[in-house]
Scaffold this active site. Structure first.
Site, mmCIF file in Angstrom:
data_model
loop_
_atom_site.group_PDB
_atom_site.id
_atom_site.type_symbol
_atom_site.label_atom_id
_atom_site.label_comp_id
_atom_site.label_asym_id
_atom_site.label_seq_id
_atom_site.Cartn_x
_atom_site.Cartn_y
_atom_site.Cartn_z
ATOM 1 N N THR A 102 -3.114 9.251 17.458
ATOM 2 C CA THR A 102 -4.273 10.130 17.326
ATOM 3 C C THR A 102 -4.806 10.625 18.651
ATOM 4 O O THR A 102 -5.700 11.465 18.673
ATOM 5 C CB THR A 102 -5.413 9.390 16.604
ATOM 6 O OG1 THR A 102 -5.775 8.236 17.363
ATOM 7 C CG2 THR A 102 -4.991 8.958 15.215
ATOM 8 N N THR A 178 -1.357 3.045 19.119
ATOM 9 C CA THR A 178 -1.700 1.798 19.802
ATOM 10 C C THR A 178 -0.973 0.565 19.270
ATOM 11 O O THR A 178 -0.788 -0.401 20.007
ATOM 12 C CB THR A 178 -3.213 1.541 19.717
ATOM 13 O OG1 THR A 178 -3.620 1.489 18.341
ATOM 14 C CG2 THR A 178 -3.982 2.646 20.425
ATOM 15 N N ASP A 179 -0.549 0.572 18.014
ATOM 16 C CA ASP A 179 -0.038 -0.663 17.416
ATOM 17 C C ASP A 179 1.205 -1.207 18.109
ATOM 18 O O ASP A 179 1.367 -2.419 18.243
ATOM 19 C CB ASP A 179 0.251 -0.457 15.926
ATOM 20 C CG ASP A 179 -1.012 -0.441 15.089
ATOM 21 O OD1 ASP A 179 -2.094 -0.688 15.656
ATOM 22 O OD2 ASP A 179 -0.926 -0.175 13.880
ATOM 23 N N LYS A 257 -2.406 -5.759 22.585
ATOM 24 C CA LYS A 257 -3.517 -5.320 21.742
ATOM 25 C C LYS A 257 -4.100 -6.553 21.066
ATOM 26 O O LYS A 257 -3.448 -7.193 20.252
ATOM 27 C CB LYS A 257 -3.034 -4.306 20.704
ATOM 28 C CG LYS A 257 -4.154 -3.735 19.844
ATOM 29 C CD LYS A 257 -3.641 -2.658 18.892
ATOM 30 C CE LYS A 257 -4.762 -2.105 18.023
ATOM 31 N NZ LYS A 257 -4.301 -1.038 17.110
#
Length: 448
Positions: A102, A178-179, A257
């Site tokens: 995103t 991000t994952d 993360k």
């Protein structure tokens, strides 16, 4: 096209000649609601998803709606071509390569779709302040969800980054979901033997259509780092706190993360970040001086063998899984062991057979913080005697990606062990200090 709609909601919208992207207005429970119809991902079949003027999406049940009105129809067919970009009139200083996520996506309100910002001009419009810090060029390499990332895509990203640096860009920014960003960062870090500038991976925890989005600041500071930082490493740049004061530049092989949704989810593990970026002041504050400096050339060696497995040990796990992995052709296993690096002693004979068959077994810790030490307890010593290699303080994900890279270059088990224990890009930290471990909040809080 009413994407995602079914049942009652589909019938209701169709009866009013409404499509995704149309502007509607309705009354419900005494409230007036006006917004753009968005695609539906609801499990319920009576919910209409509406994007309000403030940027937030809401779900409205069709039950009890009154005075429903189609205000305006706006439909556009938008096609996104992979690799599409607009030529620059002048040479760029920073290349932005989008892979998905995103971070550089925008909501097309006419259609309700979310699509990547394709051109340099669109990204400048996304955050005009970028013009003040660098000349940029942008490219969409591909647009995928980060959970769909694959090693073959890592190679394409690496090749595109090398091309951009070879063309004279001072640095490269890679927009990424991000994952799995940390996996990609590790892959790129092991793939480059030298770099003329930094490769900065950047993502967003909050989508760009939300008022709380971290996209603009993360992207802005990533460009600042790519152009002006003295180091030439693969890094991840994300929010350093929940507010918008600064971002942190993490070494790509020592970051993880650590939260599902917080904007400051990314944390350096067993390490401190390379730098803190105060985006308003356009300041990069170095936090350490042992960084890898910019080199004269970009040397790429991106090859990966995917015949690996990440095994998380838990009480009661059947050690016969090792036999299955061997029979399936796996060449290397990274174990997430307990504490200092343990599994049950039932695994000893299975690990012996695996190493006899030339399969590498590497041990990391589920604790994440700290290093494995398999010389303290009897179990650890037995596991080492069975052929298990303790992997210092390497993160499990980093160790897995490193093993893919090593196996693509070496087949001899002893040499594989040696390479896995070689500290190529700072993935191993031999000295730990108390500051590496986070201090959790221990004072009481009042929960309302």
């Amino acid at each position: 096209m009413l994407e995602g709609y079914r049942g009652k909601a589909l019938e209701f919208l169709s009866s009013h000649n409404v499509d995704v992207g149309d502007l509607i207005e309705l009354q419900k429970d005494g409230l007036s609601i006006k917004g753009v119809v968005m695609p539906s991902y609801s499990k319920e079949d009576d919910i209409i998803v509406i994007k309000l003027d403030n940027g937030y999406n809401i779900g409205v049940s069709i039950s009890g709606i009154s005075n429903f009105k189609l205000v305006e129809k706006k439909r556009q067919n938008i096609q996104v071509n992979k690799g599409e970009q607009k030529p620059l009139k002048e040479k760029s200083e920073v290349k932005i390569i989008s892979t998905g996520g995103t971070i550089v996506s925008k909501v097309e309100y006419e259609t309700g779709a979310v699509r990547p910002a394709l051109t340099t001009e669109e990204i400048i419009n996304f955050m005009p302040e970028i013009n003040e810090i660098a000349k940029i060029d942008a490219e969409v390499l591909f647009s995928i969800l980060s959970e769909n990332m694959k090693p073959e895509y890592w190679i394409k990203i690496a090749e595109s980054a090398k091309k951009a640096l070879d063309e004279g860009n001072l640095g490269v920014v890679i927009a990424h979901g991000t994952d799995t960003m940390a996996y990609t960062a590790s892959a790129l870090a092991f793939s480059f033997k030298s770099l003329t500038g930094p490769i900065v991976l950047v993502g967003s925890q909050r989508s760009s259509d939300r008022p709380s989005s971290d996209s603009p600041i993360n992207l802005y500071s990533a460009i600042l780092v790519a152009k002006n930082s003295p180091f030439a490493e693969v890094t991840i740049n994300m929010h350093g706190e929940s507010s918008d004061t600064y971002t942190l530049v993490h070494r790509g092989v020592k970051v993880r993360k650590m939260h599902t949704s917080r904007r400051d989810a990314f944390q350096s593990i067993n390490d401190i970040p390379l730098a803190k970026v105060f985006w308003k002041e356009k300041e990069i504050k170095l936090l350490r001086n042992d960084y890898i400096k910019r080199k004269e050339e970009n040397a790429l060696d991106a090859k990966f063998d995917t015949r690996v497995f990440l095994l998380k040990y838990y009480p009661g796990i059947n050690p016969e899984i090792i036999e299955y992995l061997i029979s399936s052709g796996i060449r290397g296993i990274i174990v997430e062991g307990t504490g200092l690096g343990h599994t049950s002693t039932e695994f000893v004979d299975y690990f012996k057979k695996a190493t006899k068959d030339g399969v590498f077994i590497g041990m990391t810790s589920q604790c994440l913080f700290g290093r494995v030490n398999m010389n303290v307890y009897t179990t650890g010593r037995l596991l080492q005697e069975s052929g298990v290699t303790p992997l210092e303080d390497m993160l499990p994900e980093t160790a897995l990606v490193k093993l893919m890279w090593v196996l693509a270059h070496e087949s001899d088990l002893d040499k594989i062990r040696s390479l896995m224990l070689t500290n190529f890009v700072g993935e191993i930290n031999y000295r730990h200090v108390p500051e590496y471990f986070p201090r959790w909040f221990h004072d009481g809080i009042r929960l309302q």
